[in-house]
Every structure is written in structure tokens, then in C-alpha cells.
Design a protein around this motif. Structure first.
Motif, mmCIF file in Angstrom:
data_model
loop_
_atom_site.group_PDB
_atom_site.id
_atom_site.type_symbol
_atom_site.label_atom_id
_atom_site.label_comp_id
_atom_site.label_asym_id
_atom_site.label_seq_id
_atom_site.Cartn_x
_atom_site.Cartn_y
_atom_site.Cartn_z
ATOM 1 N N ALA A 71 14.242 -70.869 70.035
ATOM 2 C CA ALA A 71 15.395 -71.781 69.985
ATOM 3 C C ALA A 71 15.520 -72.574 71.179
ATOM 4 O O ALA A 71 15.752 -73.788 71.034
ATOM 5 C CB ALA A 71 16.490 -70.617 70.289
ATOM 6 N N LYS A 72 15.032 -72.188 72.234
ATOM 7 C CA LYS A 72 14.931 -73.266 73.472
ATOM 8 C C LYS A 72 13.801 -74.584 73.191
ATOM 9 O O LYS A 72 14.137 -75.673 73.517
ATOM 10 C CB LYS A 72 14.478 -72.563 74.647
ATOM 11 C CG LYS A 72 15.773 -71.702 75.310
ATOM 12 C CD LYS A 72 15.378 -70.964 76.412
ATOM 13 C CE LYS A 72 16.390 -70.393 77.268
ATOM 14 N NZ LYS A 72 16.291 -69.582 78.551
ATOM 15 N N ALA A 73 12.867 -74.039 72.616
ATOM 16 C CA ALA A 73 11.729 -75.010 72.189
ATOM 17 C C ALA A 73 12.165 -75.979 71.216
ATOM 18 O O ALA A 73 12.043 -77.256 71.185
ATOM 19 C CB ALA A 73 10.565 -74.520 71.679
ATOM 20 N N ALA A 74 13.045 -75.495 70.227
ATOM 21 C CA ALA A 74 13.676 -76.357 69.295
ATOM 22 C C ALA A 74 14.725 -77.361 69.714
ATOM 23 O O ALA A 74 14.840 -78.627 69.297
ATOM 24 C CB ALA A 74 14.085 -75.547 67.941
ATOM 25 N N VAL A 94 14.313 -81.503 69.632
ATOM 26 C CA VAL A 94 15.584 -82.213 68.982
ATOM 27 C C VAL A 94 16.318 -82.999 69.957
ATOM 28 O O VAL A 94 16.580 -84.153 69.698
ATOM 29 C CB VAL A 94 16.531 -81.263 68.197
ATOM 30 C CG1 VAL A 94 17.723 -82.010 67.867
ATOM 31 C CG2 VAL A 94 15.941 -80.588 67.019
ATOM 32 N N GLY A 95 16.386 -82.612 71.301
ATOM 33 C CA GLY A 95 16.906 -83.205 72.232
ATOM 34 C C GLY A 95 16.284 -84.410 72.357
ATOM 35 O O GLY A 95 16.390 -85.574 72.806
ATOM 36 N N GLY A 96 14.772 -84.185 72.545
ATOM 37 C CA GLY A 96 13.805 -85.355 73.047
ATOM 38 C C GLY A 96 13.819 -86.401 71.707
ATOM 39 O O GLY A 96 13.837 -87.773 72.165
ATOM 40 N N LEU A 97 13.851 -86.229 70.634
ATOM 41 C CA LEU A 97 13.977 -87.090 69.487
ATOM 42 C C LEU A 97 15.253 -87.931 69.636
ATOM 43 O O LEU A 97 15.115 -89.051 69.171
ATOM 44 C CB LEU A 97 13.809 -86.270 68.150
ATOM 45 C CG LEU A 97 12.659 -85.771 67.776
ATOM 46 C CD1 LEU A 97 12.774 -84.842 66.413
ATOM 47 C CD2 LEU A 97 11.601 -86.903 67.495
ATOM 48 N N ILE A 98 16.386 -87.070 69.845
ATOM 49 C CA ILE A 98 17.584 -88.052 69.908
ATOM 50 C C ILE A 98 17.744 -88.814 70.867
ATOM 51 O O ILE A 98 17.957 -90.017 70.997
ATOM 52 C CB ILE A 98 18.661 -86.923 69.861
ATOM 53 C CG1 ILE A 98 18.910 -86.338 68.502
ATOM 54 C CG2 ILE A 98 20.102 -87.599 70.324
ATOM 55 C CD1 ILE A 98 20.014 -84.990 68.450
#
Length: 178
Positions: A15-18, A22-26
Motif C-alpha cells: 500500500a505504501k509503495a503504491a 501514484v504520488g510520484g506520477l501525479i
């Protein structure tokens, strides 16, 4: 009783890795999209002025008498498009059934507005007394103008006069577009 040590939780790790991915992509996609929007005017082609409709051929005198017309064009800057903006004026003179001479109405000396004098059949700049013949050539050798009036390209199409309007450097003996 045995003390229990917490075992690594694999679900928590996923969950933390996902969330990091996702935060990096955004955090990358949003600024890149904003940058494309901001730089959009720079990637467009520069507005190269084309032909502008100035008048109808029928509105010109058949005896060769020149007439002054405003030049209205569409101006495009970074994000705005404004239509029918006055960008200058020209003298149109009918030289044949379907041919026209077009002279920029600005004096090549310092940019004053040139007037037409019907009694002398020539153009006159009131600022520094430059005078020009009907075809735009310098009439008086003592004229302060470094060159004759600037002739522009014209096309007569379907009874309409279209002009490629442009201005030229003032005070120069050479016709240099600005």
C-alpha cells in the motif's frame, strides 16, 4: 507468555509503495501539463502576415486618381485573436482594368503620414517637406526622404483588392521590412 514481535506486514508495504508511485506520477504529470499550457504560444508558428482585403476594385477611380484606405487585419498574440484591427493605411491607384499600385501611406523618412495633393498629382509629407510623384518616386532631389514611398504587393481577385501589408525601416535608403 512470550513477547510477540511485530512481523513485517507485506500488505502495508504494498500500500505504501503504491501510494509513492501514484504520488510520484501525479507530482510529475501535473507540472508537465502546466508547462505545456504555459509554453503553448511558443510552439505555435509565428504569425506571418498574409494578404489582407483592403477594398473593391470598383471603389477605385478609373482615371488613376489614388485613394487612401485603412488596412484592417487580424492580430494574434499569445492567447488572443483580435479581428479588424487597424494596422496602417495605403494608397490604392488603379493602373489598368485589373491592376493596382499600392503605396504605404507612411513617409520613409521618419514615419509621418503622407497626403495626396490632387492639384500637383503627387504625394506630400507635411513633416519635413518630402514630395513624391504619383508612382511613389522622390519628386524633389532635395527631399530628406532617403527613398521613394514603399510599394506593396497587391492581388486583384474576384473584383477585390488584396494587399500584403508591411512596414519598413524609417530613415534607411534600403527597403528593410520590420
Amino acid at each position: 507468555m512470550s513477547e510477540s514481535t511485530p512481523a513485517p506486514d507485506r500488505r502495508n508495504f504494498l500500500a505504501k509503495a503504491a501510494a509513492v508511485v501514484v504520488g510520484g506520477l501525479i507530482s510529475v504529470v501535473a507540472p508537465v501539463a502546466g508547462l505545456f499550457t504555459l509554453l503553448d504560444p511558443l510552439r505555435r508558428k509565428t504569425d506571418t502576415r498574409g494578404l489582407v482585403r483592403v477594398a473593391s476594385l470598383a471603389s477605385l477611380a478609373t482615371d488613376g486618381q489614388p485613394r487612401k484606405f485603412p488596412v484592417l487585419d487580424t492580430l494574434v498574440d499569445a492567447w488572443n485573436k483580435t479581428e479588424n484591427v487597424p494596422v496602417g493605411s495605403v494608397y490604392l491607384q488603379r493602373t489598368g482594368d485589373a491592376t493596382v499600385r499600392v503605396l504605404n501611406s507612411v513617409c520613409p523618412h521618419l514615419g509621418c503620414s503622407v497626403g495626396y495633393n490632387a492639384s500637383t498629382h503627387g504625394y506630400f509629407c507635411p513633416c519635413h517637406r518630402s514630395s513624391f510623384t504619383l508612382d511613389g518616386a522622390i519628386a524633389d532631389p532635395k527631399s530628406p526622404s532617403p527613398r521613394g514611398m514603399d510599394e506593396l504587393e497587391a492581388v486583384v481577385r474576384d473584383g477585390e483588392v488584396w494587399v500584403r501589408f508591411q512596414n519598413f525601416r524609417k530613415g534607411s535608403p534600403d527597403k528593410i521590412a520590420v
